[in-house]
Design a protein around this motif. Structure first.
Motif, mmCIF file in Angstrom:
data_model
loop_
_atom_site.group_PDB
_atom_site.id
_atom_site.type_symbol
_atom_site.label_atom_id
_atom_site.label_comp_id
_atom_site.label_asym_id
_atom_site.label_seq_id
_atom_site.Cartn_x
_atom_site.Cartn_y
_atom_site.Cartn_z
ATOM 1 N N GLY A 41 -1.489 -1.491 8.965
ATOM 2 C CA GLY A 41 -1.412 -2.453 7.791
ATOM 3 C C GLY A 41 -0.330 -3.622 8.212
ATOM 4 O O GLY A 41 -0.648 -4.537 7.816
ATOM 5 N N LEU A 42 0.721 -3.033 8.871
ATOM 6 C CA LEU A 42 1.808 -4.040 9.024
ATOM 7 C C LEU A 42 1.254 -5.297 9.946
ATOM 8 O O LEU A 42 1.518 -6.270 10.118
ATOM 9 C CB LEU A 42 2.980 -3.266 9.735
ATOM 10 N N ILE A 54 8.333 -9.093 5.342
ATOM 11 C CA ILE A 54 7.678 -7.738 5.033
ATOM 12 C C ILE A 54 8.782 -6.831 5.005
ATOM 13 O O ILE A 54 9.670 -6.557 5.825
ATOM 14 C CB ILE A 54 6.694 -7.537 6.114
ATOM 15 N N THR A 111 -1.981 -5.890 10.556
ATOM 16 C CA THR A 111 -2.870 -6.626 10.001
ATOM 17 C C THR A 111 -2.155 -7.730 8.986
ATOM 18 O O THR A 111 -2.660 -9.128 9.080
ATOM 19 C CB THR A 111 -3.825 -5.883 9.224
ATOM 20 N N ALA A 112 -1.083 -7.338 8.376
ATOM 21 C CA ALA A 112 -0.564 -8.424 7.777
ATOM 22 C C ALA A 112 0.186 -9.633 8.381
ATOM 23 O O ALA A 112 -0.140 -10.740 8.313
ATOM 24 C CB ALA A 112 0.578 -7.641 6.689
ATOM 25 N N GLU A 113 0.734 -9.275 9.404
ATOM 26 C CA GLU A 113 1.208 -10.067 10.431
ATOM 27 C C GLU A 113 0.261 -11.122 11.260
ATOM 28 O O GLU A 113 0.456 -12.319 11.120
ATOM 29 C CB GLU A 113 2.277 -9.440 11.475
ATOM 30 N N TYR A 120 -3.341 -11.109 10.841
ATOM 31 C CA TYR A 120 -4.590 -11.439 10.442
ATOM 32 C C TYR A 120 -4.309 -12.308 9.109
ATOM 33 O O TYR A 120 -4.652 -13.653 8.920
ATOM 34 C CB TYR A 120 -5.635 -10.166 10.030
ATOM 35 N N HIS A 121 -3.358 -12.085 8.158
ATOM 36 C CA HIS A 121 -3.049 -12.498 7.031
ATOM 37 C C HIS A 121 -1.867 -13.445 7.192
ATOM 38 O O HIS A 121 -1.590 -14.267 6.381
ATOM 39 C CB HIS A 121 -2.616 -11.647 6.069
ATOM 40 N N ILE A 171 1.255 -13.126 7.419
ATOM 41 C CA ILE A 171 2.545 -13.192 6.857
ATOM 42 C C ILE A 171 3.555 -12.872 7.775
ATOM 43 O O ILE A 171 3.410 -11.850 8.912
ATOM 44 C CB ILE A 171 2.633 -12.075 5.681
ATOM 45 N N THR A 229 0.894 -1.224 0.054
ATOM 46 C CA THR A 229 0.072 -0.131 -0.157
ATOM 47 C C THR A 229 1.058 1.348 0.101
ATOM 48 O O THR A 229 1.700 1.365 0.728
ATOM 49 C CB THR A 229 -0.902 0.045 1.261
#
Length: 105
Positions: free
Chosen positions: A18-19, A33, A21-23, A25-26, A28, A1
């Motif tokens: 966002g970081l 990253i 959430t990526a770590e 929830y998703h 990652i 993003t």
């Protein structure tokens, strides 16, 4: 993003969210990253805010933070021969191969 906006509009807070959430929830892994910013100051601010959020959530911070310039420099220094450069000189600068058609084709 990518986020461009005026100062004080919440870009850093949005990036940290966002970081996380990526770590979380998703799923990652943080070590997959790379969080980029244009300036060292902005990069340090993002890294510090992410570290604070990780500490509050009791998770380990292992996201890589860098300026765009530093990341590009590291890529050039790692893959210089594949990119058409002949070598690194003594000062760490890249020197071009004689045939620069490599870049034009």
């Amino acid at each position: 993003t990518i986020s461009f906006s005026l100062p004080g509009t919440g870009k850093t807070q949005t990036a940290v969210a966002g970081l996380l959430t990526a770590e979380l929830y998703h799923k990652i892994p943080g070590n997959k990253i790379v969080a980029l910013s244009f300036t060292k100051l902005a990069t340090v601010e993002l890294m510090n805010r992410h570290a604070d959020a990780c500490e509050k959530m009791r998770i380990h911070q292992n996201v890589r933070f860098s300026t765009l310039h530093k990341l590009c420099s590291e890529v050039l220094h790692t893959y210089y021969s594949r990119l058409g450069f002949s070598k690194l000189d003594n000062s760490g600068q890249l020197t071009y191969k004689e045939n620069v058609d490599y870049f034009l084709n």
